[in-house]
Design a protein around this motif. Sequence first.
Motif, mmCIF file in Angstrom:
data_model
loop_
_atom_site.group_PDB
_atom_site.id
_atom_site.type_symbol
_atom_site.label_atom_id
_atom_site.label_comp_id
_atom_site.label_asym_id
_atom_site.label_seq_id
_atom_site.Cartn_x
_atom_site.Cartn_y
_atom_site.Cartn_z
ATOM 1 N N ALA A 507 7.343 15.069 74.064
ATOM 2 C CA ALA A 507 6.943 14.866 75.460
ATOM 3 C C ALA A 507 5.907 15.886 75.876
ATOM 4 C CB ALA A 507 8.172 14.970 76.368
ATOM 5 N N ASN A 508 4.950 15.434 76.649
ATOM 6 C CA ASN A 508 3.967 16.344 77.248
ATOM 7 C C ASN A 508 4.497 16.769 78.609
ATOM 8 O OD1 ASN A 508 1.845 17.759 78.256
ATOM 9 N ND2 ASN A 508 0.373 16.038 78.234
ATOM 10 N N SER A 513 -3.631 16.644 79.839
ATOM 11 C CA SER A 513 -3.494 15.961 78.548
ATOM 12 C C SER A 513 -3.477 16.961 77.407
ATOM 13 C CB SER A 513 -4.662 14.982 78.351
ATOM 14 O OG SER A 513 -4.670 14.031 79.388
ATOM 15 N N LEU A 514 -2.702 16.632 76.388
ATOM 16 C CA LEU A 514 -2.608 17.512 75.221
ATOM 17 C C LEU A 514 -2.726 16.687 73.949
ATOM 18 C CD1 LEU A 514 0.352 19.858 76.247
ATOM 19 C CD2 LEU A 514 -2.048 20.518 75.961
ATOM 20 N N PRO A 515 -3.396 17.244 72.950
ATOM 21 C CA PRO A 515 -3.468 16.516 71.672
ATOM 22 C C PRO A 515 -2.125 16.498 70.978
ATOM 23 C CG PRO A 515 -4.464 18.682 71.458
ATOM 24 C CD PRO A 515 -4.100 18.532 72.901
ATOM 25 N N TYR A 555 -4.623 11.917 72.558
ATOM 26 C CA TYR A 555 -4.218 12.732 73.705
ATOM 27 C C TYR A 555 -2.979 12.130 74.353
ATOM 28 C CZ TYR A 555 -7.946 16.108 73.623
ATOM 29 O OH TYR A 555 -8.746 17.146 73.261
ATOM 30 N N LEU A 556 -2.032 12.980 74.595
ATOM 31 C CA LEU A 556 -0.811 12.566 75.278
ATOM 32 C C LEU A 556 -0.967 12.933 76.747
ATOM 33 C CD1 LEU A 556 1.670 11.296 73.889
ATOM 34 C CD2 LEU A 556 2.750 13.543 73.916
ATOM 35 N N GLU A 557 -0.849 11.950 77.612
ATOM 36 C CA GLU A 557 -1.049 12.182 79.040
ATOM 37 C C GLU A 557 0.131 12.971 79.619
ATOM 38 O OE1 GLU A 557 -3.832 11.411 80.599
ATOM 39 O OE2 GLU A 557 -4.546 10.704 78.647
ATOM 40 N N PRO A 558 -0.073 13.646 80.731
ATOM 41 C CA PRO A 558 1.050 14.362 81.367
ATOM 42 C C PRO A 558 2.229 13.415 81.604
ATOM 43 C CG PRO A 558 -1.004 14.940 82.431
ATOM 44 C CD PRO A 558 -1.334 13.825 81.480
ATOM 45 N N GLY A 559 3.393 13.828 81.201
ATOM 46 C CA GLY A 559 4.585 13.005 81.388
ATOM 47 C C GLY A 559 4.803 11.961 80.324
#
Lengths: 753, 93
Positions: A507-508, A513-515, A555-559
């Motif tokens: 989970a982000n 955004s995080l890779p 990229y994983l979006e926030p949440g």
Amino acid sequence: MKTTRVNAKKAGTTTGKAPVGTEQVEHSTRMPQDGPPVFPQLPDPITVLPKLPEELLRLPIERQLELEKLFPLKFYSLDAGCYLVRFNPTGLNYHYDGTIRVQRQGNNTIASGDLYQHNPIQIWPLPTIPVIKGGILVPQNDAGIFLGEPNPANGIPVFARSRYRYYLRITQILESISLSNTFTLGFEMWKFNGVSASPMWTKEATGPYQAQMTFGTAPAGYPAGADYLTGPVRNAANVVVGNITMGRVSSYLRKATVEIDRVANSEAPLDSGAGHTWQSIFDQVKWQLNVVSSNADVAEPSGNSWSDGEMHAAMLARRDSANLDTEWRYHVLAVKRIDSTERGIMYDNGGTDSNNVPREGIGISTHWMIPNTATWGKVKGQRFGAAKAPYFRTALHEIGHAMGLYHNTVDMGIMNTTDVISANAVLPVQFPDNIKWAHAADDQKRLMHMPDVFVRPGGVSFGTSYSTHPLSPDDAHEEAVGLELHVMPVQEVLPIGAPVRLEISLANTAPYSLPAPESLNMKYGCVSGRVIDPSGTVRTFKTMLLCVDEVQLRYLEPGEQLTDSLTLLRGAEGALFPSAGSYTVEVEVSWDMNGGHVGVSGQAHLFVTTAQTKSHARAALQVLSTPDTLLSLVLTGDHLLEGNAAIQAALDDKVLRPHYAYLEVKRLAQPFQDRKANLDAAADLLDAETVMSAGEIRKCTKLVKQADAGNGNGNGDASHDSDAKNRIAGVLRAKTEAHADTDSMTATLVALS
Amino acid sequence: MNLIGNWQKTTDSECGKKYPAAIQFKANGLYEAQGDPKAAVHPTWDVGTFKLKHDTVSLSTSNDAVIDYQASEEAGTLTFRDPEGCTVAYRRL
């Protein structure tokens, strides 16, 4: 794999990617780190990397020497054994002496070492002092004599405990033979901060270190022809930080003395009566033992039963020598009875210790009467001292405690308990014939490669855990801050022999955004982990099917979170859950990016229960001891005869059947060569009790759709009646409704309806 | 008092840290326990024997000494009191 948003169950979105499940296995070199490190990980085997023709590598050393005579080539190899080592740090007026232990294990090499500080008295230039040699006075100017340097002629050196400074975890060494007279010695240095320090160990931050070692001629004092090497040591920044020398002094790795004292009419435990002696047992771990059967007249202080304190006092009073800084001496006291236990005890663990020196002595009882019951097999009703095999085994066991080992039930070896071994004798074999006269493999490694202070008498106290989280050997590993990995077992309590199913989610939790890896499916290689069993043994797992060289990132979006499922059964070291008890499973998701290594880890705890019936025990034994069970789990196919037979054995047992039913469904629902998919048989196996992960539910859905469409593997239509698909769909739907991730899974099942 | 079965520690006291996180008492008089893998100490109870007599449980310990513990069981909670007075509780799994 699929993605959903954290805290937004109803708004879950899918990527449309194919559902995935399971898959796992093998060895991981990267470990997640969590909590303060207290014990350095023991060295891994260093695998031979052939630089020479394989045929040459297989040649015995004698043949290599013959080749050397025939051809003008010089072959170099590093003999196994104990090396006297000296590390001279640059710019310091002291150095470190110690040992490096090189063990051969098949084609692999395992090596470790320990360093003790040596601060020589500054008397250089040395005076010439006459000494007597051969009856005449001769000038003596051997600097080593004056500076207190260890004499290689004395074999394995012993150093003062107070000078203990470093454990060397060797990561690179000359593995086999080479045409070059140099090789790279790679190692980590773990500083020992003291028995009461927290953390007890600190990894030197400027490492790992590399020394370019060059073979040379051993100086006087070394055994003839001994390997002797020198080389500059460089830190991770490639700066020379010192010089190291190492010369082989023994084919053994460690040496110790075992003194045996006894009261009158108590036997000395010297052998098993069946050919096993102290040295034959310790030959297996390359310990050179000097067994001294000494006093046979130790007086009984208060009757024939001894307290721990009385045994400790007798040891202090009667042992032949007591300088643990010059000799690793363990003491055995054979008495008639012991107050606090029946057979034997390592009493010297602190509580009754009057000299505050732990793990020096043990007591063993000769006059305990073995119960006259069938459990005790051939020795039932005997006096313990007269039952040579179990009596000698108990002495080995207690000395094992003095050497820092704990109980170990992985086999019927030295550190298992007598009660467990006698209870596990299966006719026609009777106790004590089921004793394994060896230490378990992990205990052997501990005896050969644990830091000196854990095994030598007078080192760290008994009870200091060495099962604490091993440390990451990967300095370049960076925590993926902002990402969280959650690991949730499908079942927290499960029977022995069952595969362990885990749901994992990445989970982000950051507001940006995080890779992250595009998929958590193990086959992409970014998911690995380890399992810590009830005895603290660590076993690793990673994929056995690597689909791509590099994991794709997105990229994983926030949440947002990625989810997937794992099914664990075996790893590189064998069965991951081989015994009953509490396990910790640590999963790591890691990937390379920007020239570094990034990862995040999570863990779960679960409990494996013992066999509930004989049928369960037999089935568990078969699945746990059949390596191909894993292939059947991961690959699936009718050709995997042994693995499929093991799964069938599990299906025949009512305890394990729910845990293996889906694996057989997966096989049956797919065509194989001329065999069509058989949904009828698959439907008969699935019911409400079947244990399935979310990934397996999705995979099952996909397989049923394929079979129903008659396109499975291009082998024509599936074999089933119209009810089979509906029966399977009903089971999967019920499981979906019970699953936390109901919505997305329901969407997956729509196509089946 | 019925010890047979699987138990999980619920006590988090300092003195209780030397006792295992989970323990299984078997019908054959043997037990097997599991410490917290991250604990700084090896559990006092790891593998061994147990005997129940009235309200006393005799357990063999990690150095093979047999120690007597006062024990009680109530509503699925098993409580031990060691000779030093430390109390540790387990719930039945």
